[in-house]
Write an enzyme that holds these catalytic residues in place. Structure first.
Site, PDB file in Angstrom:
ATOM      1  N   ASP A 130      99.170  27.254-111.864  1.00 35.20           N
ATOM      2  CA  ASP A 130     100.059  26.134-112.205  1.00 35.20           C
ATOM      3  C   ASP A 130     101.353  26.650-112.821  1.00 35.20           C
ATOM      4  O   ASP A 130     101.351  27.249-113.897  1.00 35.20           O
ATOM      5  CB  ASP A 130      99.346  25.205-113.182  1.00 35.20           C
ATOM      6  CG  ASP A 130      99.990  23.827-113.271  1.00 35.20           C
ATOM      7  OD1 ASP A 130     101.207  23.723-113.046  1.00 35.20           O
ATOM      8  OD2 ASP A 130      99.261  22.877-113.590  1.00 35.20           O
ATOM      9  N   HIS A 178      99.888  23.241-109.385  1.00 29.58           N
ATOM     10  CA  HIS A 178      99.790  21.990-110.129  1.00 29.58           C
ATOM     11  C   HIS A 178      99.213  20.850-109.289  1.00 29.58           C
ATOM     12  O   HIS A 178      98.378  20.081-109.775  1.00 29.58           O
ATOM     13  CB  HIS A 178     101.176  21.601-110.657  1.00 29.58           C
ATOM     14  CG  HIS A 178     101.158  20.478-111.642  1.00 29.58           C
ATOM     15  ND1 HIS A 178     100.550  20.575-112.874  1.00 29.58           N
ATOM     16  CD2 HIS A 178     101.680  19.219-111.575  1.00 29.58           C
ATOM     17  CE1 HIS A 178     100.699  19.442-113.538  1.00 29.58           C
ATOM     18  NE2 HIS A 178     101.368  18.595-112.765  1.00 29.58           N
ATOM     19  N   SER A 229      97.865  15.530-114.689  1.00 28.31           N
ATOM     20  CA  SER A 229      99.120  15.881-115.348  1.00 28.31           C
ATOM     21  C   SER A 229      99.440  14.887-116.461  1.00 28.31           C
ATOM     22  O   SER A 229      98.641  14.721-117.383  1.00 28.31           O
ATOM     23  CB  SER A 229     100.235  15.965-114.301  1.00 28.31           C
ATOM     24  OG  SER A 229     101.410  16.523-114.815  1.00 28.31           O
ATOM     25  N   LEU A 230     100.571  14.214-116.397  1.00 25.42           N
ATOM     26  CA  LEU A 230     100.900  13.188-117.381  1.00 25.42           C
ATOM     27  C   LEU A 230      99.825  12.112-117.414  1.00 25.42           C
ATOM     28  O   LEU A 230      99.491  11.570-118.473  1.00 25.42           O
ATOM     29  CB  LEU A 230     102.256  12.574-117.042  1.00 25.42           C
ATOM     30  CG  LEU A 230     102.787  11.450-117.934  1.00 25.42           C
ATOM     31  CD1 LEU A 230     102.964  11.924-119.365  1.00 25.42           C
ATOM     32  CD2 LEU A 230     104.095  10.906-117.371  1.00 25.42           C
TER      33      LEU A 230
END
Length: 256
Positions: free
Chosen positions: A210, A237, A93-94
């Site tokens: 997601d 996710h 993710s980030l």
């Protein structure tokens, strides 16, 4: 647990197993514990490194604004502190954007790059609005964690684990200063210009179900990194929870 100082931050990191370093980079979450469900499997064949970067619950810093540059600097410092040469780096993710930024600016530290459920920036209006609503719900202690569950997991996964487990997950994820700093960074994120500079062999993994980062973002990221491979898993996710065996197999096959 080891800890290093990077600027104004104290960055702890855990090490499991032996072999070539495999660094698992958390995204917008309480921290490296997001990887606990798969870290042991990776540690059977590698030295698994689990840093807690600024914004995580375990890191300590001045509480200032997070940037990709800041987190990439912390990640670089952890890899350098290991003294084991370049590492394979997996970002979720980030954390995928942070890992890609590191690979772009410090190719000497990244042997191989894996991006999981990642995104390059907010060209996607769906993603921008999902993050905005998530941030704006921070003042509602009951709704924030429930909305988090809808973003984090697929409908199939939530139904498979049952109501009690869902309630337990929601209770563990609360809005705090670290989460809000992470969401704020995600809303400002833009690493598009860095992606063509990535030299390390790269695997991008998208998650077909997601609800936070639509899989098209992962495909875009793969297309922007020279020579990147792309795989897709039938997951929400938090693929580490939904498809742990499949994720471990993809990563191990790639870095092996």
């Amino acid at each position: 647990m080891r800890e290093i100082t990077v600027g104004t931050a104290r960055v702890p990191y855990r090490v499991m197993g032996e072999g070539r370093p495999l660094v698992l980079v958390h995204g917008g979450s309480p921290g490296s514990t997001a990887w606990d469900g798969v870290a042991g499997a990776f540690a059977e064949a590698a030295m698994v490194v689990l840093p807690d970067l600024s914004g995580s619950d375990a890191a300590r810093d001045d509480g200032g604004e997070l940037t990709v540059e800041l987190l990439a600097e912390q990640l670089a410092a952890v890899i350098s502190d290991l003294g084991q040469g370049p590492a394979d780096v997996v970002g979720h993710s980030l954390g995928a954007a942070v890992a890609a930024a590191l690979a772009a600016v410090r190719p000497d530290l990244v042997r191989g790059l894996v991006s999981v459920a990642g995104f390059a920036g907010l060209g996607d209006e769906y993603l921008r609005n999902a993050l905005t609503v998530w941030r704006d719900l921070a003042g509602d202690a009951g709704t924030f964690p429930r909305y988090t569950m809808l973003l984090a997991f697929s409908r199939a996964h939530l139904n498979s684990i049952g109501r009690a487990a869902v309630e337990e997950l929601a209770a563990a994820y609360r809005a705090n200063a670290g989460r809000l700093r992470q969401i704020d960074l995600a809303l400002r994120l833009d690493v598009h210009d860095l992606l063509p500079r990535v030299q390390a062999p790269t695997l991008v993994i998208g998650c077909a179900r997601d609800a936070l980062v639509p899989v098209e973002n992962c495909r875009e990221l793969a297309a922007a990194i020279p020579g990147a491979s792309y795989e897709e898993l039938d997951s929400g996710h938090i693929v580490m929870a939904e498809r742990p065996k499949e994720l471990v197999a993809l990563v191990q096959d790639f870095i092996g």
